[in-house]
Scaffold this motif. Sequence first.
Motif, PDB file in Angstrom:
ATOM      1  N   MET A  56     -14.232  -1.366  17.760  1.00  0.00           N
ATOM      2  CA  MET A  56     -15.640  -0.210  17.798  1.00  0.00           C
ATOM      3  C   MET A  56     -16.567   0.959  19.582  1.00  0.00           C
ATOM      4  SD  MET A  56     -19.214  -0.001  18.134  1.00  0.00           S
ATOM      5  CE  MET A  56     -19.848   1.720  18.270  1.00  0.00           C
ATOM      6  N   GLY A  57     -16.235  -0.310  20.581  1.00  0.00           N
ATOM      7  CA  GLY A  57     -16.319   0.224  21.886  1.00  0.00           C
ATOM      8  C   GLY A  57     -18.132  -0.497  22.425  1.00  0.00           C
ATOM      9  N   LYS A  58     -19.252  -0.995  21.290  1.00  0.00           N
ATOM     10  CA  LYS A  58     -19.970  -1.476  21.587  1.00  0.00           C
ATOM     11  C   LYS A  58     -19.640  -3.136  22.767  1.00  0.00           C
ATOM     12  CE  LYS A  58     -21.105  -2.520  17.898  1.00  0.00           C
ATOM     13  NZ  LYS A  58     -22.409  -3.568  16.348  1.00  0.00           N
ATOM     14  N   SER A  59     -20.646  -2.844  23.743  1.00  0.00           N
ATOM     15  CA  SER A  59     -20.606  -4.008  24.715  1.00  0.00           C
ATOM     16  C   SER A  59     -20.472  -5.421  23.826  1.00  0.00           C
ATOM     17  CB  SER A  59     -21.877  -4.245  25.000  1.00  0.00           C
ATOM     18  OG  SER A  59     -23.083  -5.405  24.281  1.00  0.00           O
ATOM     19  N   LEU A  60     -19.420  -5.977  24.653  1.00  0.00           N
ATOM     20  CA  LEU A  60     -18.944  -7.586  23.985  1.00  0.00           C
ATOM     21  C   LEU A  60     -20.338  -8.638  23.820  1.00  0.00           C
ATOM     22  CD1 LEU A  60     -17.029  -9.310  24.144  1.00  0.00           C
ATOM     23  CD2 LEU A  60     -16.757 -10.384  26.546  1.00  0.00           C
ATOM     24  N   GLN A  61     -21.608  -8.158  24.608  1.00  0.00           N
ATOM     25  CA  GLN A  61     -22.539  -9.286  24.524  1.00  0.00           C
ATOM     26  C   GLN A  61     -22.642  -8.594  22.155  1.00  0.00           C
ATOM     27  OE1 GLN A  61     -23.775 -12.258  24.658  1.00  0.00           O
ATOM     28  NE2 GLN A  61     -22.345 -11.862  26.563  1.00  0.00           N
ATOM     29  N   GLU A  62     -22.835  -7.341  22.173  1.00  0.00           N
ATOM     30  CA  GLU A  62     -23.148  -6.444  20.762  1.00  0.00           C
ATOM     31  C   GLU A  62     -22.288  -6.965  20.380  1.00  0.00           C
ATOM     32  OE1 GLU A  62     -25.750  -2.816  20.939  1.00  0.00           O
ATOM     33  OE2 GLU A  62     -24.284  -2.985  23.315  1.00  0.00           O
ATOM     34  N   GLY A  63     -20.986  -6.660  20.460  1.00  0.00           N
ATOM     35  CA  GLY A  63     -20.103  -7.441  19.364  1.00  0.00           C
ATOM     36  C   GLY A  63     -19.996  -9.391  18.780  1.00  0.00           C
ATOM     37  N   TYR A  64     -20.359 -10.009  20.068  1.00  0.00           N
ATOM     38  CA  TYR A  64     -20.178 -11.408  19.368  1.00  0.00           C
ATOM     39  C   TYR A  64     -21.821 -11.723  18.690  1.00  0.00           C
ATOM     40  CZ  TYR A  64     -17.168 -13.389  23.698  1.00  0.00           C
ATOM     41  OH  TYR A  64     -16.471 -13.156  24.400  1.00  0.00           O
ATOM     42  N   GLY A  65     -22.783 -10.795  19.402  1.00  0.00           N
ATOM     43  CA  GLY A  65     -23.782 -10.489  17.678  1.00  0.00           C
ATOM     44  C   GLY A  65     -23.866 -10.150  16.834  1.00  0.00           C
ATOM     45  N   GLU A  66     -22.662  -9.225  16.969  1.00  0.00           N
ATOM     46  CA  GLU A  66     -22.236  -9.038  15.394  1.00  0.00           C
ATOM     47  C   GLU A  66     -21.874  -9.977  14.492  1.00  0.00           C
ATOM     48  OE1 GLU A  66     -20.208  -5.103  12.900  1.00  0.00           O
ATOM     49  OE2 GLU A  66     -21.038  -4.728  14.909  1.00  0.00           O
ATOM     50  N   VAL A  67     -21.474 -10.841  14.869  1.00  0.00           N
ATOM     51  CA  VAL A  67     -20.476 -12.287  14.597  1.00  0.00           C
ATOM     52  C   VAL A  67     -21.298 -13.249  13.875  1.00  0.00           C
ATOM     53  CG1 VAL A  67     -18.737 -13.382  14.376  1.00  0.00           C
ATOM     54  CG2 VAL A  67     -17.984 -11.175  15.331  1.00  0.00           C
ATOM     55  N   ALA A 114       0.870  -1.075   0.068  1.00  0.00           N
ATOM     56  CA  ALA A 114      -0.073   0.243  -0.117  1.00  0.00           C
ATOM     57  C   ALA A 114       0.892   0.617   0.034  1.00  0.00           C
ATOM     58  CB  ALA A 114      -1.001  -0.732   0.998  1.00  0.00           C
ATOM     59  N   HIS A 115       0.745   2.561  -0.270  1.00  0.00           N
ATOM     60  CA  HIS A 115       1.479   3.632  -0.784  1.00  0.00           C
ATOM     61  C   HIS A 115       0.633   4.437  -0.438  1.00  0.00           C
ATOM     62  CE1 HIS A 115       2.528   0.176  -3.795  1.00  0.00           C
ATOM     63  NE2 HIS A 115       4.243   1.022  -3.224  1.00  0.00           N
ATOM     64  N   GLY A 116      -0.759   4.734   0.611  1.00  0.00           N
ATOM     65  CA  GLY A 116      -1.365   6.138   0.999  1.00  0.00           C
ATOM     66  C   GLY A 116      -1.063   5.917   1.866  1.00  0.00           C
ATOM     67  N   ALA A 117      -1.611   6.774   2.841  1.00  0.00           N
ATOM     68  CA  ALA A 117      -1.461   7.895   4.397  1.00  0.00           C
ATOM     69  C   ALA A 117      -1.930   5.883   5.232  1.00  0.00           C
ATOM     70  CB  ALA A 117      -2.551   8.208   4.240  1.00  0.00           C
ATOM     71  N   ILE A 118      -0.713   6.238   6.643  1.00  0.00           N
ATOM     72  CA  ILE A 118      -0.709   5.296   7.757  1.00  0.00           C
ATOM     73  C   ILE A 118      -1.892   5.600   8.534  1.00  0.00           C
ATOM     74  CG2 ILE A 118       0.228   4.569   9.683  1.00  0.00           C
ATOM     75  CD1 ILE A 118       2.697   4.236   8.421  1.00  0.00           C
ATOM     76  N   ILE A 119      -3.035   4.461   8.388  1.00  0.00           N
ATOM     77  CA  ILE A 119      -4.551   4.818   9.478  1.00  0.00           C
ATOM     78  C   ILE A 119      -3.866   4.432  10.862  1.00  0.00           C
ATOM     79  CG2 ILE A 119      -6.744   4.635  10.033  1.00  0.00           C
ATOM     80  CD1 ILE A 119      -7.034   5.337   7.060  1.00  0.00           C
ATOM     81  N   THR A 120      -4.211   5.024  12.076  1.00  0.00           N
ATOM     82  CA  THR A 120      -3.844   4.093  13.213  1.00  0.00           C
ATOM     83  C   THR A 120      -5.443   4.173  14.394  1.00  0.00           C
ATOM     84  OG1 THR A 120      -1.560   5.425  13.391  1.00  0.00           O
ATOM     85  CG2 THR A 120      -2.978   4.485  15.593  1.00  0.00           C
ATOM     86  N   SER A 121      -5.593   2.632  13.816  1.00  0.00           N
ATOM     87  CA  SER A 121      -6.740   2.484  15.261  1.00  0.00           C
ATOM     88  C   SER A 121      -6.235   2.650  16.725  1.00  0.00           C
ATOM     89  CB  SER A 121      -6.625   0.631  14.503  1.00  0.00           C
ATOM     90  OG  SER A 121      -8.344   0.636  15.340  1.00  0.00           O
ATOM     91  N   VAL A 122      -7.492   3.349  17.412  1.00  0.00           N
ATOM     92  CA  VAL A 122      -7.173   3.696  18.260  1.00  0.00           C
ATOM     93  C   VAL A 122      -8.568   3.352  19.549  1.00  0.00           C
ATOM     94  CG1 VAL A 122      -6.887   5.381  20.395  1.00  0.00           C
ATOM     95  CG2 VAL A 122      -5.006   5.251  18.072  1.00  0.00           C
ATOM     96  N   SER A 123      -8.351   2.427  20.128  1.00  0.00           N
ATOM     97  CA  SER A 123      -9.704   1.906  20.517  1.00  0.00           C
ATOM     98  C   SER A 123     -10.886   3.110  21.597  1.00  0.00           C
ATOM     99  CB  SER A 123      -9.473   1.009  21.787  1.00  0.00           C
ATOM    100  OG  SER A 123     -10.198   0.161  22.579  1.00  0.00           O
ATOM    101  N   PRO A 124     -11.705   3.354  21.712  1.00  0.00           N
ATOM    102  CA  PRO A 124     -11.887   4.467  22.239  1.00  0.00           C
ATOM    103  C   PRO A 124     -11.945   3.362  24.029  1.00  0.00           C
ATOM    104  CG  PRO A 124     -13.467   2.867  20.950  1.00  0.00           C
ATOM    105  CD  PRO A 124     -12.031   2.780  20.961  1.00  0.00           C
ATOM    106  N   VAL A 125     -12.001   2.583  24.061  1.00  0.00           N
ATOM    107  CA  VAL A 125     -12.065   1.691  25.162  1.00  0.00           C
ATOM    108  C   VAL A 125     -11.518   2.802  26.319  1.00  0.00           C
ATOM    109  CG1 VAL A 125     -11.934  -0.424  26.604  1.00  0.00           C
ATOM    110  CG2 VAL A 125     -12.775  -0.078  24.087  1.00  0.00           C
ATOM    111  N   ASP A 126      -9.779   2.521  25.682  1.00  0.00           N
ATOM    112  CA  ASP A 126      -8.554   2.656  26.333  1.00  0.00           C
ATOM    113  C   ASP A 126      -7.831   3.408  26.236  1.00  0.00           C
ATOM    114  OD1 ASP A 126      -7.539   1.096  25.246  1.00  0.00           O
ATOM    115  OD2 ASP A 126      -6.912  -0.272  26.567  1.00  0.00           O
TER     116      ASP A 126
END
Length: 509
Positions: free
Chosen positions: A102-113, A27-39
């Motif tokens: 993303m920051g959603k609850s763990l149950q919602e994370g499992y639910g999304e999968v 990839a040759h574009g800009a670096i995107i850093t993912s930062v958790s809203p949790v911590d």
Amino acid sequence: MVEDILKALGIQGEQSGVSTGAYWLPAHGAIITSVSPVDDKKIAAVKGASREDYDQVVATAQEAFKEWRHWPAPKRGEIVRQIGEALRQHKEHLGKLVSYEMGKSLQEGYGEVQEMIDICDFAVGLSRQLHGLTMHSERPGHRMYEQWHPLGITGIISAFNFPVAVWSWNSMLAWVCGNVCIWKPSEKTPVTALACQRIVDTVFAANKVPEGVCNLVIGDRDAGEWMSHDTRIPLVSATGSTRMGKAVGAAVGQRLGRSLLELGGNNAIIISQDADLDMSIIGAVFGAVGTAGQRCTSTRRLIIHESVYDAFTARLVKAYSQLRIGNPLDQHNHVGPLIDKAAVNAYLDSIEQVKAQGGSFLVEGGVLSGAGYESGCYVKPCIAAVENTYAIVQHETFAPILYVMKYKTLAEAIAMQNDVPQGLSSAIMTLNLREAEQFLSHAGSDCGIANVNIGTSGAEIGGAFGGEKETGGGRESGSDAWRAYMRRQTNTINYSTSLPLAQGIKFDF
């Protein structure tokens, strides 16, 4: 723990954000850093796509389509079935990553999968049901029928709040229909996209699926604009704000392409005087605070009959006092953080607008600080007493702010429910059969989703998902939503010994 999750999903160090399925391209574009809203901790760095990277992916996808469309639909369905099995194996790790990024609850994370697994199951069955119709011809010795063909490349632009599920709604259906996909995920949640691409890569490689059927282009807003303006992409499915959707729709429409838009919601629950209040509290609270109010189907408004208004709001205030706000990976917590500081600022601005426009708060809002809230993204779900006509109420506030208001008659309540620019999800809580049927009638809710004794949030994949007005009019997921990913062709076959013309036209010479 986060390092273990990433390792289990095959993510380590700086990652390229460009993949054609079989290969991860430089990839040759800009670096995107993912930062958790949790911590507020860095999850991973992803190198975004340049325009040249994007064009290479599109060219590869075009070639892949030429082969993939010839695979029988049931065989394509078998590939999707295996993706569903792989998701089952990775559900715990991927669900935790969704929650953490993303920051959603763990149950919602499992639910999304689980939603991803469910749409795989749906698509497998669909792969044997891509049916057309037969019609009687007015001409003797003729047969008429229609059939459906794949479009080509499906472009998918997804939002941060459902970082993987909505991609799967589109891609699994598009694949069984014979299309190839290019996915541009939200730049706020790139790591979950990397994880999904790696899971699919493994399945595709084992089945010798052509390179370029599953493509990933991580980038900023520019990548979405490239896709929207690209005549090589006949269908662009975009999920996000109404503002974003209008831009995508205009760009795609200008080139006479197709767009499938899933945009904002301003969803209301009508609480009837004949409602089961215990049930109504559960639906209202989950709808308002689930995903910290960052669902397009989140409950924004409660329209409450004046005879039960005081009793219901008192119970609502009590329920809010019992909410636990904190790290979403702790399953004891109900509410996690907003996605970032910009979302927090928008939440605070909305609160100030409520006050300026004459509203008052039954439950005060604010930003939480101290131990466990260091990221600055945790806010208090709040409740505001307002009028439906307030400008702020007409706007989709993507935060846990719940607006409450009174009504006298059902006709008034339905009019209030419909009197917003958006038209995604709606609900009425009532044990009165007449009220329920009026709400669902042609003179009732104008939303794409209308529920009785169920909240506005939490749709199943079996039904088509989408809304009207400024929600965009698109339909994804179940029912006959598959038709959006295909082109219809009407065929007439003459097996007679003459050539009669339609409408009895004579053309003799």
